[in-house]
Design an enzyme around this catalytic site. Structure first.
Site, mmCIF file in Angstrom:
data_model
loop_
_atom_site.group_PDB
_atom_site.id
_atom_site.type_symbol
_atom_site.label_atom_id
_atom_site.label_comp_id
_atom_site.label_asym_id
_atom_site.label_seq_id
_atom_site.Cartn_x
_atom_site.Cartn_y
_atom_site.Cartn_z
ATOM 1 N N ASP A 130 0.867 -1.184 0.000
ATOM 2 C CA ASP A 130 0.000 0.000 0.000
ATOM 3 C C ASP A 130 0.901 1.230 0.000
ATOM 4 O O ASP A 130 1.651 1.454 0.954
ATOM 5 C CB ASP A 130 -0.873 -0.033 1.264
ATOM 6 C CG ASP A 130 -1.785 1.166 1.371
ATOM 7 O OD1 ASP A 130 -2.748 1.105 2.137
ATOM 8 O OD2 ASP A 130 -1.519 2.175 0.680
ATOM 9 N N GLY A 133 -9.683 4.285 -6.001
ATOM 10 C CA GLY A 133 -8.339 3.724 -6.186
ATOM 11 C C GLY A 133 -7.279 4.309 -5.274
ATOM 12 O O GLY A 133 -7.514 4.615 -4.108
ATOM 13 N N ASP A 179 -5.920 7.176 -5.469
ATOM 14 C CA ASP A 179 -6.257 8.576 -5.154
ATOM 15 C C ASP A 179 -7.068 8.621 -3.852
ATOM 16 O O ASP A 179 -6.791 9.379 -2.919
ATOM 17 C CB ASP A 179 -7.074 9.139 -6.321
ATOM 18 C CG ASP A 179 -7.199 10.652 -6.295
ATOM 19 O OD1 ASP A 179 -7.924 11.199 -7.141
ATOM 20 O OD2 ASP A 179 -6.571 11.291 -5.433
ATOM 21 N N SER A 193 -2.598 5.000 -14.321
ATOM 22 C CA SER A 193 -3.557 4.719 -15.404
ATOM 23 C C SER A 193 -3.932 3.248 -15.563
ATOM 24 O O SER A 193 -4.752 2.919 -16.426
ATOM 25 C CB SER A 193 -3.032 5.218 -16.768
ATOM 26 O OG SER A 193 -3.168 6.617 -16.864
ATOM 27 N N THR A 194 -3.342 2.334 -14.782
ATOM 28 C CA THR A 194 -3.597 0.895 -15.016
ATOM 29 C C THR A 194 -4.799 0.379 -14.247
ATOM 30 O O THR A 194 -5.085 -0.820 -14.274
ATOM 31 C CB THR A 194 -2.363 0.052 -14.637
ATOM 32 O OG1 THR A 194 -2.124 0.175 -13.224
ATOM 33 C CG2 THR A 194 -1.136 0.481 -15.423
ATOM 34 N N GLY A 195 -5.499 1.223 -13.535
ATOM 35 C CA GLY A 195 -6.709 0.795 -12.817
ATOM 36 C C GLY A 195 -7.938 1.260 -13.562
ATOM 37 O O GLY A 195 -8.227 0.816 -14.681
ATOM 38 N N VAL A 196 -8.625 2.202 -12.979
ATOM 39 C CA VAL A 196 -9.854 2.758 -13.577
ATOM 40 C C VAL A 196 -9.623 3.243 -15.010
ATOM 41 O O VAL A 196 -10.472 3.089 -15.883
ATOM 42 C CB VAL A 196 -10.364 3.935 -12.693
ATOM 43 C CG1 VAL A 196 -11.375 4.804 -13.413
ATOM 44 C CG2 VAL A 196 -10.920 3.393 -11.397
ATOM 45 N N TYR A 197 -8.427 3.782 -15.256
ATOM 46 C CA TYR A 197 -8.179 4.379 -16.584
ATOM 47 C C TYR A 197 -7.834 3.337 -17.647
ATOM 48 O O TYR A 197 -7.657 3.679 -18.817
ATOM 49 C CB TYR A 197 -7.101 5.455 -16.496
ATOM 50 C CG TYR A 197 -7.619 6.792 -15.958
ATOM 51 C CD1 TYR A 197 -8.942 6.950 -15.552
ATOM 52 C CD2 TYR A 197 -6.773 7.877 -15.837
ATOM 53 C CE1 TYR A 197 -9.406 8.158 -15.055
ATOM 54 C CE2 TYR A 197 -7.219 9.096 -15.343
ATOM 55 C CZ TYR A 197 -8.546 9.227 -14.955
ATOM 56 O OH TYR A 197 -9.003 10.442 -14.477
HETATM 57 N N1 APR Z 1 -1.319 1.550 -3.091
HETATM 58 C C1 APR Z 1 -0.699 1.278 -4.276
HETATM 59 N N2 APR Z 1 -1.359 1.089 -5.428
HETATM 60 C C2 APR Z 1 -2.716 1.151 -5.374
HETATM 61 C C3 APR Z 1 -3.427 1.426 -4.179
HETATM 62 C C4 APR Z 1 -2.667 1.626 -3.005
HETATM 63 N N3 APR Z 1 -3.248 1.901 -1.823
HETATM 64 N N4 APR Z 1 -4.769 1.424 -4.481
HETATM 65 C C5 APR Z 1 -4.866 1.150 -5.790
HETATM 66 N N5 APR Z 1 -3.650 0.977 -6.331
HETATM 67 C C6 APR Z 1 -3.277 0.643 -7.713
HETATM 68 C C7 APR Z 1 -4.324 -0.033 -8.554
HETATM 69 O O1 APR Z 1 -4.334 -1.428 -8.279
HETATM 70 C C8 APR Z 1 -3.786 0.262 -9.939
HETATM 71 O O2 APR Z 1 -2.784 -0.690 -10.296
HETATM 72 O O3 APR Z 1 -3.037 1.875 -8.388
HETATM 73 C C9 APR Z 1 -3.110 1.628 -9.790
HETATM 74 C C10 APR Z 1 -3.843 2.798 -10.438
HETATM 75 O O4 APR Z 1 -5.242 2.535 -10.386
HETATM 76 P P1 APR Z 1 -6.282 3.720 -10.047
HETATM 77 O O5 APR Z 1 -6.120 4.121 -8.637
HETATM 78 O O6 APR Z 1 -7.626 3.243 -10.505
HETATM 79 O O7 APR Z 1 -5.781 4.948 -10.941
HETATM 80 P P2 APR Z 1 -5.942 5.210 -12.517
HETATM 81 O O8 APR Z 1 -6.117 3.962 -13.292
HETATM 82 O O9 APR Z 1 -4.790 6.122 -12.839
HETATM 83 O O10 APR Z 1 -7.322 6.021 -12.591
HETATM 84 C C11 APR Z 1 -7.354 7.303 -12.040
HETATM 85 O O11 APR Z 1 -9.206 6.778 -10.645
HETATM 86 O O12 APR Z 1 -9.228 6.969 -8.368
HETATM 87 C C12 APR Z 1 -9.582 7.586 -9.534
HETATM 88 O O13 APR Z 1 -9.479 9.916 -8.996
HETATM 89 C C13 APR Z 1 -8.852 8.889 -9.723
HETATM 90 O O14 APR Z 1 -10.232 9.526 -11.557
HETATM 91 C C14 APR Z 1 -8.952 9.039 -11.209
HETATM 92 C C15 APR Z 1 -8.793 7.617 -11.715
#
Ligand code: APR
Length: 164
Positions: free
Chosen positions: A8, A30, A32, A115-119
């Site tokens: 984390d 995520g 953020d 960008s590898t999560g929601v994006y």
């Molecule tokens: N520590 C480390 N990595 C994390 C954590 C954490 N506590 N929580 C999530 N992640 C990882 C996810 O597993 C993913 O691999 O961070 C990576 C990025 O994923 P997202 O948080 O979804 O970010 P992103 O894909 O860049 O999308 C950004 O999501 O949260 C919203 O406000 C943000 O609108 C923006 C969008």
């Protein structure tokens, strides 16, 4: 030195952690959401004063209640198939984060998978871009940490890290 860890990012004791934010900088889900929860409400106040951040750019704030002194917020590209300049924008997030850390005399920095999560950015393609930029800056930092939230993400990075 570049290190790939699983964990984390809000728990890391480094000079700066990178936040994968959105253009409003007003928090989200995520990483953020996790960073804002751990930093406390002062982070949102500081972000409100900044007033947003374009995709591919960075803004820096204190870390407040986080163990890291700084948070460098960056806005990654939303994946739209790969022909809308996503790779250049993602590379810019990494480059500008490292340049900003360097300019603030920060010597240890940790990245999530921007960008590898929601994006929706494909993880291997994103990891390749991230590692290429990190290698370019490696000698200017004591530690550049890739903080993977899941073991699958860590496997993706280690496969590239050992072979390229
Ligand atoms: N520590 C480390 N990595 C994390 C954590 C954490 N506590 N929580 C999530 N992640 C990882 C996810 O597993 C993913 O691999 O961070 C990576 C990025 O994923 P997202 O948080 O979804 O970010 P992103 O894909 O860049 O999308 C950004 O999501 O949260 C919203 O406000 C943000 O609108 C923006 C969008």
């Amino acid at each position: 030195m570049i290190r790939v860890v699983q964990g984390d990012i809000t728990e890391l004791h480094v000079g700066a952690i990178i936040n994968a934010a959105n253009t409003t900088l007003l928090g989200g889900g995520g990483v953020d959401g996790a960073i804002h929860r751990a930093a406390g409400p002062d982070l949102l106040m500081a972000c409100r004063e900044i007033g947003g951040c374009p995709t591919g750019e960075v803004r820096i704030t204190p870390g407040f209640a986080l163990p890291s002194k700084w948070v460098i917020h960056t806005v990654g590209p939303v994946w739209r198939g790969g022909d809308k300049g996503e790779a250049d924008l993602l590379e810019s997030c990494y480059t500008q984060s490292l340049e900003t850390a360097w300019a603030h005399d920060i010597h240890s920095i940790a990245f999530p998978g921007i960008s590898t999560g929601v994006y929706g950015y494909p993880k291997q393609a994103a990891a390749r871009i991230a590692l290429n930029v990190m290698r370019h800056y490696d000698d200017r930092f004591d530690e550049i940490i890739v903080c993977c939230f899941t073991s699958d993400d860590k496997t993706v990075y280690l496969a590239l890290y050992d072979t390229e």
